[in-house]
Design an enzyme around this catalytic site. Structure first.
Site, PDB file in Angstrom:
ATOM      1  N   ASN A 212       0.852  -1.201   0.000  1.00  0.00           N
ATOM      2  CA  ASN A 212       0.000   0.000   0.000  1.00  0.00           C
ATOM      3  C   ASN A 212       0.883   1.245   0.000  1.00  0.00           C
ATOM      4  O   ASN A 212       2.106   1.136   0.054  1.00  0.00           O
ATOM      5  CB  ASN A 212      -0.981  -0.028   1.171  1.00  0.00           C
ATOM      6  CG  ASN A 212      -0.267  -0.048   2.509  1.00  0.00           C
ATOM      7  OD1 ASN A 212       0.444   0.879   2.865  1.00  0.00           O
ATOM      8  ND2 ASN A 212      -0.427  -1.143   3.250  1.00  0.00           N
ATOM      9  N   ASP A 282      -4.758  -6.055   5.209  1.00  0.00           N
ATOM     10  CA  ASP A 282      -5.860  -6.789   5.828  1.00  0.00           C
ATOM     11  C   ASP A 282      -5.956  -8.211   5.282  1.00  0.00           C
ATOM     12  O   ASP A 282      -6.507  -9.093   5.927  1.00  0.00           O
ATOM     13  CB  ASP A 282      -7.187  -6.069   5.566  1.00  0.00           C
ATOM     14  CG  ASP A 282      -7.274  -4.778   6.369  1.00  0.00           C
ATOM     15  OD1 ASP A 282      -6.643  -4.714   7.436  1.00  0.00           O
ATOM     16  OD2 ASP A 282      -7.958  -3.836   5.923  1.00  0.00           O
ATOM     17  N   LYS A 292       8.224 -17.572 -10.120  1.00  0.00           N
ATOM     18  CA  LYS A 292       7.534 -16.406 -10.685  1.00  0.00           C
ATOM     19  C   LYS A 292       6.319 -16.865 -11.507  1.00  0.00           C
ATOM     20  O   LYS A 292       6.450 -17.780 -12.331  1.00  0.00           O
ATOM     21  CB  LYS A 292       8.518 -15.640 -11.575  1.00  0.00           C
ATOM     22  CG  LYS A 292       7.948 -14.361 -12.115  1.00  0.00           C
ATOM     23  CD  LYS A 292       8.948 -13.633 -12.994  1.00  0.00           C
ATOM     24  CE  LYS A 292       8.233 -12.506 -13.707  1.00  0.00           C
ATOM     25  NZ  LYS A 292       8.917 -12.032 -14.875  1.00  0.00           N
ATOM     26  N   PHE A 327      -4.744   3.853  14.775  1.00  0.00           N
ATOM     27  CA  PHE A 327      -4.965   4.849  13.723  1.00  0.00           C
ATOM     28  C   PHE A 327      -6.147   4.391  12.882  1.00  0.00           C
ATOM     29  O   PHE A 327      -6.369   3.187  12.735  1.00  0.00           O
ATOM     30  CB  PHE A 327      -3.724   4.972  12.833  1.00  0.00           C
ATOM     31  CG  PHE A 327      -2.744   5.995  13.320  1.00  0.00           C
ATOM     32  CD1 PHE A 327      -2.034   5.794  14.490  1.00  0.00           C
ATOM     33  CD2 PHE A 327      -2.533   7.169  12.606  1.00  0.00           C
ATOM     34  CE1 PHE A 327      -1.136   6.737  14.962  1.00  0.00           C
ATOM     35  CE2 PHE A 327      -1.640   8.122  13.057  1.00  0.00           C
ATOM     36  CZ  PHE A 327      -0.940   7.911  14.235  1.00  0.00           C
ATOM     37  N   LYS A 341     -13.968   1.428  15.416  1.00  0.00           N
ATOM     38  CA  LYS A 341     -12.671   0.736  15.481  1.00  0.00           C
ATOM     39  C   LYS A 341     -12.087   0.790  16.882  1.00  0.00           C
ATOM     40  O   LYS A 341     -11.562  -0.192  17.399  1.00  0.00           O
ATOM     41  CB  LYS A 341     -11.673   1.409  14.522  1.00  0.00           C
ATOM     42  CG  LYS A 341     -11.637   0.742  13.172  1.00  0.00           C
ATOM     43  CD  LYS A 341     -10.725   1.415  12.194  1.00  0.00           C
ATOM     44  CE  LYS A 341     -11.226   1.049  10.796  1.00  0.00           C
ATOM     45  NZ  LYS A 341     -10.599   1.806   9.742  1.00  0.00           N
ATOM     46  N   LYS A 345     -11.604  -2.750  18.811  1.00  0.00           N
ATOM     47  CA  LYS A 345     -10.231  -3.228  19.030  1.00  0.00           C
ATOM     48  C   LYS A 345      -9.729  -2.920  20.443  1.00  0.00           C
ATOM     49  O   LYS A 345      -8.555  -3.102  20.740  1.00  0.00           O
ATOM     50  CB  LYS A 345      -9.302  -2.621  17.976  1.00  0.00           C
ATOM     51  CG  LYS A 345      -9.763  -2.903  16.532  1.00  0.00           C
ATOM     52  CD  LYS A 345      -8.683  -2.590  15.526  1.00  0.00           C
ATOM     53  CE  LYS A 345      -9.227  -2.690  14.103  1.00  0.00           C
ATOM     54  NZ  LYS A 345      -8.155  -2.852  13.116  1.00  0.00           N
TER      55      LYS A 345
HETATM   56  N1  CTP Z   1      -4.268  -2.791  12.252  1.00  0.00           N
HETATM   57  C1  CTP Z   1      -3.510  -3.802  12.810  1.00  0.00           C
HETATM   58  N2  CTP Z   1      -3.474  -5.020  12.205  1.00  0.00           N
HETATM   59  C2  CTP Z   1      -4.160  -5.264  11.092  1.00  0.00           C
HETATM   60  C3  CTP Z   1      -4.957  -4.235  10.507  1.00  0.00           C
HETATM   61  C4  CTP Z   1      -4.980  -2.992  11.133  1.00  0.00           C
HETATM   62  O1  CTP Z   1      -2.874  -3.584  13.833  1.00  0.00           O
HETATM   63  N3  CTP Z   1      -4.104  -6.462  10.519  1.00  0.00           N
HETATM   64  C5  CTP Z   1      -4.301  -1.497  12.960  1.00  0.00           C
HETATM   65  C6  CTP Z   1      -3.690  -0.339  12.203  1.00  0.00           C
HETATM   66  O2  CTP Z   1      -2.308  -0.228  12.475  1.00  0.00           O
HETATM   67  C7  CTP Z   1      -4.473   0.842  12.734  1.00  0.00           C
HETATM   68  C8  CTP Z   1      -5.846   0.243  13.029  1.00  0.00           C
HETATM   69  O3  CTP Z   1      -5.664  -1.154  13.131  1.00  0.00           O
HETATM   70  O4  CTP Z   1      -3.943   1.295  13.944  1.00  0.00           O
HETATM   71  C9  CTP Z   1      -6.900   0.514  12.015  1.00  0.00           C
HETATM   72  O5  CTP Z   1      -6.450   0.134  10.735  1.00  0.00           O
HETATM   73  P1  CTP Z   1      -7.407   0.267   9.483  1.00  0.00           P
HETATM   74  O6  CTP Z   1      -6.742  -0.328   8.296  1.00  0.00           O
HETATM   75  O7  CTP Z   1      -7.910   1.694   9.385  1.00  0.00           O
HETATM   76  O8  CTP Z   1      -8.650  -0.579   9.948  1.00  0.00           O
HETATM   77  P2  CTP Z   1      -9.120  -2.032   9.629  1.00  0.00           P
HETATM   78  O9  CTP Z   1      -9.434  -2.684  10.918  1.00  0.00           O
HETATM   79  O10 CTP Z   1      -8.179  -2.734   8.737  1.00  0.00           O
HETATM   80  O11 CTP Z   1     -10.507  -1.749   8.907  1.00  0.00           O
HETATM   81  P3  CTP Z   1     -10.850  -1.303   7.408  1.00  0.00           P
HETATM   82  O12 CTP Z   1      -9.617  -1.554   6.574  1.00  0.00           O
HETATM   83  O13 CTP Z   1     -11.994  -2.175   7.065  1.00  0.00           O
HETATM   84  O14 CTP Z   1     -11.219   0.143   7.491  1.00  0.00           O
END
Ligand code: CTP
Length: 408
Positions: A212, A282, A292, A327, A341, A345
């Site tokens: 990303n 995610d 490859k 975040f 969130k 969490k």
């Molecule tokens: N985070 C994490 N581990 C993951 C995914 C996210 O620790 N596998 C943490 C990120 O570092 C951030 C928070 O969760 O502090 C929110 O991340 P975000 O990507 O905004 O949320 P998601 O839970 O992945 O939800 P979505 O992508 O559906 O918005």
């Protein structure tokens, strides 16, 4: 004597403006607070204040020229750059601001500014129209983005006979700002802080991955700021091109979400504060091809499986004394989603970035955030450098964990 200032090395840079006479009070205030003060002045500054006044007040030699012969064999602007605990330019003319913003070093002061890695405070002072001029404002913005602390000038009667914004902040207020900076250096002393930063790369085959746009800038700024505030920092970093060089920061490099999870979970129980700023993938490919993948078919399906949520896992096992910050990067229903969130969490604070704000989010040196607590107390920041945002976040964490020592 002032405890947090005793023994501090302060470099004061003076440039050519009438406010230079006020800087004499600043020198005296730092001296009487137990600091060692060295002054570097430009030639034009000495049209307003005399070397004798400066040397008498600072009780040190005044530095003006770049190639002055010296009894010691060191290069003064370099050794002073290291010697300093902070550098304050007061008053700062449009000229020094422009030179520093664009990397010009043609005298002792501008050279020192480029050579130092210590905190820099700049107190502009100039005619109101000069101050409002777009080039000057642009240069100030560049410095802000570099993490320089800009001490905004005040509105008032100016030496040119007009009234407007351009008057140097009063010396006692400059002093307080610098004093608060040193106070904040002790806020996290003895505390263990873990920070995650950057993206994760999820391999598809030996040459490709899913990643990303995260640059890691926010997480690195947090690690640096926490270390400057005295914390013992562990930075768990996904792949970035950033470097960090602070003795209080231990960096652990990881590539994938799984590796970041393993490293974080191994040390989570020892931490006081955990700030999860990484943009963790995610989903990750269910299988990684050992060779490859060749371009054969029109469509390629890659099956993805969910990664482990690090923030949620830490939230589940969080101890009472631990403070957990997450975040949230949202594009719609920002506050509602962020709060969800935070609760899902089990974090204590969520830092919301909106991709809709210009200058905030991925790959920008600046950011604008809203911090929300479990009881929906909110703290909003302006658009500023990620370094300044990092300080704001840590100040809020400190305020929520130690409500008794809120700074003015
Ligand atoms: N985070 C994490 N581990 C993951 C995914 C996210 O620790 N596998 C943490 C990120 O570092 C951030 C928070 O969760 O502090 C929110 O991340 P975000 O990507 O905004 O949320 P998601 O839970 O992945 O939800 P979505 O992508 O559906 O918005």
């Amino acid at each position: 004597m002032v405890a947090e200032l005793t023994g501090k090395h302060i470099v004061i840079g003076i440039t050519g403006g009438i406010a230079a006479y006020k800087t004499m009070f600043l020198i005296r205030q730092f001296k009487s607070s137990g600091c060692d003060v060295r002054v570097v002045a430009t030639r034009s500054a000495l049209e307003f204040v005399t070397p004798l006044t400066i040397e008498t007040l600072s009780q040190n030699k005044l530095y003006v020229d770049l190639f002055e012969p010296t009894a010691q064999r060191d290069v003064q602007h370099i050794s002073m750059a290291d010697w300093a605990d902070c550098v304050i330019i007061a008053p700062a003319t449009a000229n020094i601001i422009g030179k520093y913003a664009h990397g010009i070093a043609d005298d002792a002061l501008s050279t020192l500014l480029l050579a130092t890695r210590k905190p820099i405070f700049i107190a502009p002072a100039m005619n109101n129209q000069m101050y409002a001029e777009p080039t000057v404002q642009h240069n100030i913005e560049l410095l802000r983005q570099k993490g320089v602390h800009i001490i905004e000038p005040q509105c008032g009667f100016l030496a040119c006979g007009t009234t407007g914004t351009g008057r140097m902040e009063e010396p006692e207020n400059i002093f307080t700002i610098v004093q608060n900076h040193f106070k904040s250096q002790q806020l996290f002393s003895g505390k263990r802080v873990m920070i995650t930063a950057g993206p994760t790369y999820e391999p598809i085959d030996p040459v490709r991955f899913i990643g990303n746009h995260s640059s890691g800038l926010m997480g690195y700024a947090l690690a640096e700021a926490a270390a400057e505030m005295g914390a013992d920092v562990t930075l768990v970093s996904g792949p970035t091109s950033l470097t960090i060089n602070h003795p209080m920061v231990k960096r652990i490099d990881v590539m994938t979400a799984e590796q970041m999870y393993e490293q974080c979970m191994a040390i989570a129980s020892e931490q006081d504060v955990m700030i999860l700023a990484a943009a963790v993938a995610d989903y990750t490919p269910k299988e990684v091809a050992s060779e490859k993948i060749k371009k054969k078919t029109d469509n390629l399906d890659i099956q993805l499986v969910k990664t482990k949520d690090i923030l949620a896992s830490i939230g589940k096992q969080k101890q009472d004394h631990q403070f957990l910050v997450g975040f949230a990067l949202e594009t719609q229903n920002e506050k509602v989603n962020a709060l969800q969130k935070l609760h899902n969490k089990n974090a204590d604070l969520i830092v919301l970035n909106s991709l809709r704000t210009k200058g905030a989010g991925f790959r920008t040196p600046t950011n604008q955030v809203v911090m929300i607590t479990r009881d929906e107390q909110t703290f909003e920041s302006e658009l500023k450098s990620k370094r300044e945002i990092a300080y704001d976040i840590l100040q809020v964490v400190n305020q929520l964990t130690n409500p008794q020592d809120v700074q003015e």
